[in-house]
Structures are given as C-alpha cells and as structure tokens.
Design a protein around this motif. Sequence first.
Motif, PDB file in Angstrom:
ATOM      1  N   ASP A 141     -77.101  19.058  -9.573  1.00  0.00           N
ATOM      2  CA  ASP A 141     -76.273  19.151 -10.772  1.00  0.00           C
ATOM      3  C   ASP A 141     -76.484  20.469 -11.510  1.00  0.00           C
ATOM      4  O   ASP A 141     -75.857  20.711 -12.544  1.00  0.00           O
ATOM      5  CB  ASP A 141     -76.580  17.975 -11.700  1.00  0.00           C
ATOM      6  N   ALA A 142     -77.361  21.313 -11.002  1.00  0.00           N
ATOM      7  CA  ALA A 142     -77.637  22.600 -11.653  1.00  0.00           C
ATOM      8  C   ALA A 142     -76.461  23.561 -11.481  1.00  0.00           C
ATOM      9  O   ALA A 142     -75.797  23.573 -10.440  1.00  0.00           O
ATOM     10  CB  ALA A 142     -78.902  23.233 -11.073  1.00  0.00           C
ATOM     11  N   GLU A 143     -76.218  24.391 -12.493  1.00  0.00           N
ATOM     12  CA  GLU A 143     -75.171  25.407 -12.409  1.00  0.00           C
ATOM     13  C   GLU A 143     -75.761  26.630 -11.703  1.00  0.00           C
ATOM     14  O   GLU A 143     -76.071  27.654 -12.306  1.00  0.00           O
ATOM     15  CB  GLU A 143     -74.649  25.732 -13.813  1.00  0.00           C
ATOM     16  N   LYS A 144     -75.904  26.502 -10.400  1.00  0.00           N
ATOM     17  CA  LYS A 144     -76.624  27.476  -9.588  1.00  0.00           C
ATOM     18  C   LYS A 144     -75.824  28.764  -9.390  1.00  0.00           C
ATOM     19  O   LYS A 144     -74.601  28.760  -9.426  1.00  0.00           O
ATOM     20  CB  LYS A 144     -76.987  26.845  -8.237  1.00  0.00           C
ATOM     21  N   VAL A 145     -76.548  29.852  -9.173  1.00  0.00           N
ATOM     22  CA  VAL A 145     -75.917  31.147  -8.943  1.00  0.00           C
ATOM     23  C   VAL A 145     -76.539  31.826  -7.729  1.00  0.00           C
ATOM     24  O   VAL A 145     -77.669  31.534  -7.341  1.00  0.00           O
ATOM     25  CB  VAL A 145     -76.040  32.090 -10.165  1.00  0.00           C
ATOM     26  N   ILE A 146     -75.761  32.716  -7.157  1.00  0.00           N
ATOM     27  CA  ILE A 146     -76.265  33.651  -6.148  1.00  0.00           C
ATOM     28  C   ILE A 146     -76.021  35.047  -6.688  1.00  0.00           C
ATOM     29  O   ILE A 146     -74.883  35.402  -7.021  1.00  0.00           O
ATOM     30  CB  ILE A 146     -75.555  33.470  -4.794  1.00  0.00           C
ATOM     31  N   THR A 147     -77.080  35.814  -6.829  1.00  0.00           N
ATOM     32  CA  THR A 147     -76.957  37.195  -7.280  1.00  0.00           C
ATOM     33  C   THR A 147     -77.359  38.125  -6.143  1.00  0.00           C
ATOM     34  O   THR A 147     -78.175  37.773  -5.286  1.00  0.00           O
ATOM     35  CB  THR A 147     -77.845  37.474  -8.505  1.00  0.00           C
ATOM     36  N   ARG A 148     -76.772  39.293  -6.157  1.00  0.00           N
ATOM     37  CA  ARG A 148     -77.142  40.340  -5.205  1.00  0.00           C
ATOM     38  C   ARG A 148     -77.191  41.647  -5.973  1.00  0.00           C
ATOM     39  O   ARG A 148     -76.171  42.115  -6.475  1.00  0.00           O
ATOM     40  CB  ARG A 148     -76.156  40.429  -4.044  1.00  0.00           C
ATOM     41  N   GLY A 149     -78.390  42.204  -6.097  1.00  0.00           N
ATOM     42  CA  GLY A 149     -78.546  43.388  -6.923  1.00  0.00           C
ATOM     43  C   GLY A 149     -78.221  43.051  -8.366  1.00  0.00           C
ATOM     44  O   GLY A 149     -78.724  42.071  -8.913  1.00  0.00           O
ATOM     45  N   ASP A 150     -77.347  43.826  -8.977  1.00  0.00           N
ATOM     46  CA  ASP A 150     -77.007  43.583 -10.382  1.00  0.00           C
ATOM     47  C   ASP A 150     -75.716  42.790 -10.543  1.00  0.00           C
ATOM     48  O   ASP A 150     -75.179  42.694 -11.638  1.00  0.00           O
ATOM     49  CB  ASP A 150     -76.901  44.904 -11.138  1.00  0.00           C
ATOM     50  N   ARG A 151     -75.214  42.157  -9.444  1.00  0.00           N
ATOM     51  CA  ARG A 151     -73.966  41.417  -9.495  1.00  0.00           C
ATOM     52  C   ARG A 151     -74.209  39.920  -9.297  1.00  0.00           C
ATOM     53  O   ARG A 151     -75.098  39.507  -8.559  1.00  0.00           O
ATOM     54  CB  ARG A 151     -73.013  41.860  -8.384  1.00  0.00           C
ATOM     55  N   VAL A 152     -73.379  39.116  -9.970  1.00  0.00           N
ATOM     56  CA  VAL A 152     -73.314  37.680  -9.685  1.00  0.00           C
ATOM     57  C   VAL A 152     -72.236  37.485  -8.634  1.00  0.00           C
ATOM     58  O   VAL A 152     -71.071  37.810  -8.859  1.00  0.00           O
ATOM     59  CB  VAL A 152     -72.981  36.863 -10.947  1.00  0.00           C
ATOM     60  N   GLU A 153     -72.628  36.955  -7.475  1.00  0.00           N
ATOM     61  CA  GLU A 153     -71.662  36.752  -6.392  1.00  0.00           C
ATOM     62  C   GLU A 153     -71.014  35.376  -6.446  1.00  0.00           C
ATOM     63  O   GLU A 153     -69.854  35.212  -6.090  1.00  0.00           O
ATOM     64  CB  GLU A 153     -72.345  36.944  -5.034  1.00  0.00           C
ATOM     65  N   ARG A 154     -71.784  34.356  -6.875  1.00  0.00           N
ATOM     66  CA  ARG A 154     -71.238  32.999  -6.952  1.00  0.00           C
ATOM     67  C   ARG A 154     -71.918  32.253  -8.089  1.00  0.00           C
ATOM     68  O   ARG A 154     -73.097  32.474  -8.379  1.00  0.00           O
ATOM     69  CB  ARG A 154     -71.465  32.215  -5.649  1.00  0.00           C
ATOM     70  N   VAL A 155     -71.184  31.364  -8.728  1.00  0.00           N
ATOM     71  CA  VAL A 155     -71.763  30.431  -9.696  1.00  0.00           C
ATOM     72  C   VAL A 155     -71.075  29.091  -9.446  1.00  0.00           C
ATOM     73  O   VAL A 155     -69.892  28.928  -9.715  1.00  0.00           O
ATOM     74  CB  VAL A 155     -71.604  30.938 -11.153  1.00  0.00           C
ATOM     75  N   TYR A 156     -71.863  28.153  -8.914  1.00  0.00           N
ATOM     76  CA  TYR A 156     -71.282  26.935  -8.363  1.00  0.00           C
ATOM     77  C   TYR A 156     -72.353  25.858  -8.281  1.00  0.00           C
ATOM     78  O   TYR A 156     -73.463  26.135  -7.843  1.00  0.00           O
ATOM     79  CB  TYR A 156     -70.795  27.223  -6.940  1.00  0.00           C
ATOM     80  N   ARG A 157     -72.034  24.636  -8.661  1.00  0.00           N
ATOM     81  CA  ARG A 157     -73.011  23.550  -8.512  1.00  0.00           C
ATOM     82  C   ARG A 157     -73.331  23.250  -7.054  1.00  0.00           C
ATOM     83  O   ARG A 157     -74.439  22.824  -6.725  1.00  0.00           O
ATOM     84  CB  ARG A 157     -72.495  22.279  -9.197  1.00  0.00           C
ATOM     85  N   THR A 158     -72.363  23.443  -6.167  1.00  0.00           N
ATOM     86  CA  THR A 158     -72.546  23.048  -4.771  1.00  0.00           C
ATOM     87  C   THR A 158     -73.236  24.108  -3.925  1.00  0.00           C
ATOM     88  O   THR A 158     -73.368  23.927  -2.709  1.00  0.00           O
ATOM     89  CB  THR A 158     -71.190  22.684  -4.141  1.00  0.00           C
ATOM     90  N   ILE A 159     -73.695  25.190  -4.510  1.00  0.00           N
ATOM     91  CA  ILE A 159     -74.491  26.156  -3.753  1.00  0.00           C
ATOM     92  C   ILE A 159     -75.726  25.441  -3.208  1.00  0.00           C
ATOM     93  O   ILE A 159     -76.426  24.749  -3.952  1.00  0.00           O
ATOM     94  CB  ILE A 159     -74.925  27.338  -4.645  1.00  0.00           C
ATOM     95  N   PRO A 160     -76.007  25.545  -1.909  1.00  0.00           N
ATOM     96  CA  PRO A 160     -77.197  24.887  -1.354  1.00  0.00           C
ATOM     97  C   PRO A 160     -78.478  25.308  -2.076  1.00  0.00           C
ATOM     98  O   PRO A 160     -78.636  26.477  -2.455  1.00  0.00           O
ATOM     99  CB  PRO A 160     -77.206  25.340   0.108  1.00  0.00           C
ATOM    100  N   TYR A 161     -79.364  24.349  -2.254  1.00  0.00           N
ATOM    101  CA  TYR A 161     -80.628  24.565  -2.959  1.00  0.00           C
ATOM    102  C   TYR A 161     -81.373  25.787  -2.427  1.00  0.00           C
ATOM    103  O   TYR A 161     -81.901  26.593  -3.198  1.00  0.00           O
ATOM    104  CB  TYR A 161     -81.490  23.304  -2.801  1.00  0.00           C
ATOM    105  N   GLU A 162     -81.405  25.935  -1.108  1.00  0.00           N
ATOM    106  CA  GLU A 162     -82.180  27.008  -0.497  1.00  0.00           C
ATOM    107  C   GLU A 162     -81.547  28.375  -0.714  1.00  0.00           C
ATOM    108  O   GLU A 162     -82.235  29.396  -0.655  1.00  0.00           O
ATOM    109  CB  GLU A 162     -82.336  26.752   1.011  1.00  0.00           C
ATOM    110  N   GLU A 163     -80.237  28.411  -0.962  1.00  0.00           N
ATOM    111  CA  GLU A 163     -79.534  29.699  -1.077  1.00  0.00           C
ATOM    112  C   GLU A 163     -79.469  30.223  -2.505  1.00  0.00           C
ATOM    113  O   GLU A 163     -79.261  31.425  -2.720  1.00  0.00           O
ATOM    114  CB  GLU A 163     -78.118  29.563  -0.524  1.00  0.00           C
ATOM    115  N   ALA A 164     -79.626  29.345  -3.492  1.00  0.00           N
ATOM    116  CA  ALA A 164     -79.471  29.767  -4.886  1.00  0.00           C
ATOM    117  C   ALA A 164     -80.596  30.721  -5.288  1.00  0.00           C
ATOM    118  O   ALA A 164     -81.770  30.477  -4.990  1.00  0.00           O
ATOM    119  CB  ALA A 164     -79.463  28.553  -5.798  1.00  0.00           C
TER     120      ALA A 164
END
Length: 250
Positions: A141-164
């Motif tokens: 249920d977390a509002e998980k994100v994937i960042t790369r460098g200084d950018r946010v690439e994704r913000v999604y609850r369904t991002i896999p736990y290991e990838e966030a």
Amino acid sequence: MRAIIIGAGRGSRLMPTTEDAPKCFAEIQGKRILDWTVEALKGGGCTEIVFIGGYRIESVKRDYPDFIFRENRDWPDNNILVSLMCAEDLMDRPFVTSYSDILFTKDVVRGLVECRDELALGVDTDWREHYKPRTQHPPHDAEKVITRGDRVERVYRTIPYEEATGEFIGVAKFGAEGARRFREFYHRRKAEFWDRPYREAAIFQKAYLIHMFQDMIEQGLSFGHADTPGRYREIDTQEDMNLAQTLWKP
C-alpha cells in the motif's frame, strides 16, 4: 514559499481518535501531528500556511487563526487530488504541499525548496525499515517510487517491493511554472475523466496525487526529488500512532 496542507478527510482508520477531532489533531509525543507539520514546513523555508479542511474544519479554524483556509465541502466524495485543487487560487506562486497525517522534518522541506526542479517529490530512501513493524499497513500500500539519478522515473503503489528505491512521503514542491503545468494537466484530465475511472481510481474524484504524478511523468513532464533517510512516519492507524510514540526521532 507557500505551504498547502491537505487535511479534509476524516481518517476513519484512526478511530476513535478522530471521533470528534480532525486526524491531524492526533498527538505524537505530546504534540499534534499538525504542529509537527507546521514546524517542519516553517523550518524548511515556508512562510505562509494554507490549510484545506473538511471534516471538523471549525476546530482547525479556532486553534490556528493565522492559517489561510480553503474548504473542501465534498470531502466524503472525493480524495487528495481534488481536495488539493480547492486551493487552486493560491497556486499562483511556488508552493510546497503536504498530507496532514505524516511526520517529517525541516531538512526534506529545505531540500525541496532549494531544488531547482519545477516539480519535485519528497522521498524516504529508508522506507523498508518504516514498514517492518506495520502489520496494519503493509508495503504493497506504500506510494513507492523508482528514482534514477536526480529524476523520478515512476511513482506507483504496484512497483515491486524489491525494485522500489523509496516511498513518496506526501510532501511535494511546485515551482511557479510547475504549478501552472500541474493546473493545466489537472483540468485536461478532469474534463476527460470526471465521473469516470482514472488510473487505479474508480472515478476521477477518488484519485490520489500519485495517479496524476505518474500520468504527468508518462506524458514527459520531469520530476526531481529530495530524499530523507527514514526521518518520516505516516500515521494511518492506531498501530502507527503507538509506534510513533517511541520510533519517531526527528
């Protein structure tokens, strides 16, 4: 820098604490969540506080007369995204927005205020530790994100736990141009999806901020981020309140 606190909802999962008071009045270590919020926002560089209220707004008006108020009268039938737009007339200059049920520090606010990006999200990079003792609010249920460098690439609850790489903490910064783009994007999507499903929301009115943030990212708008290594807590349940009494260490 103006701050806009989104505090219209009741917070039913925090009953009975919210039986007769807004959720942000819940006390953590002898201080209201709202007081922790104002302290962090002002300490990070915000000089003006706007409060979007709904449930028990009269209590906030009574105890915080220095706030600028906007009211979400339809709060039972909408969600955070639509609620934020109740203060659209105050988005005419840079601002920081914050959920009203979170604990965070002035450092992440300062990082956002000083960020050169027009749109930027506050991100907890130590989010997995935050979720370990939370049995009533699991990581999915977390509002998980994937960042790369200084950018946010994704913000999604369904991002896999290991990838966030982190969790959006509910604090975001909009520069003057970023605020303009956000408003324009909102009205385009509102015209297209009002009373219709939008992203994961059953109808547009029930959408979260992250639904539109991800939509904007997919349309090519750039989001930066300012990080906090664990100096953040969400207060969503009575369990969260109990944990914060000892684990919140600003």
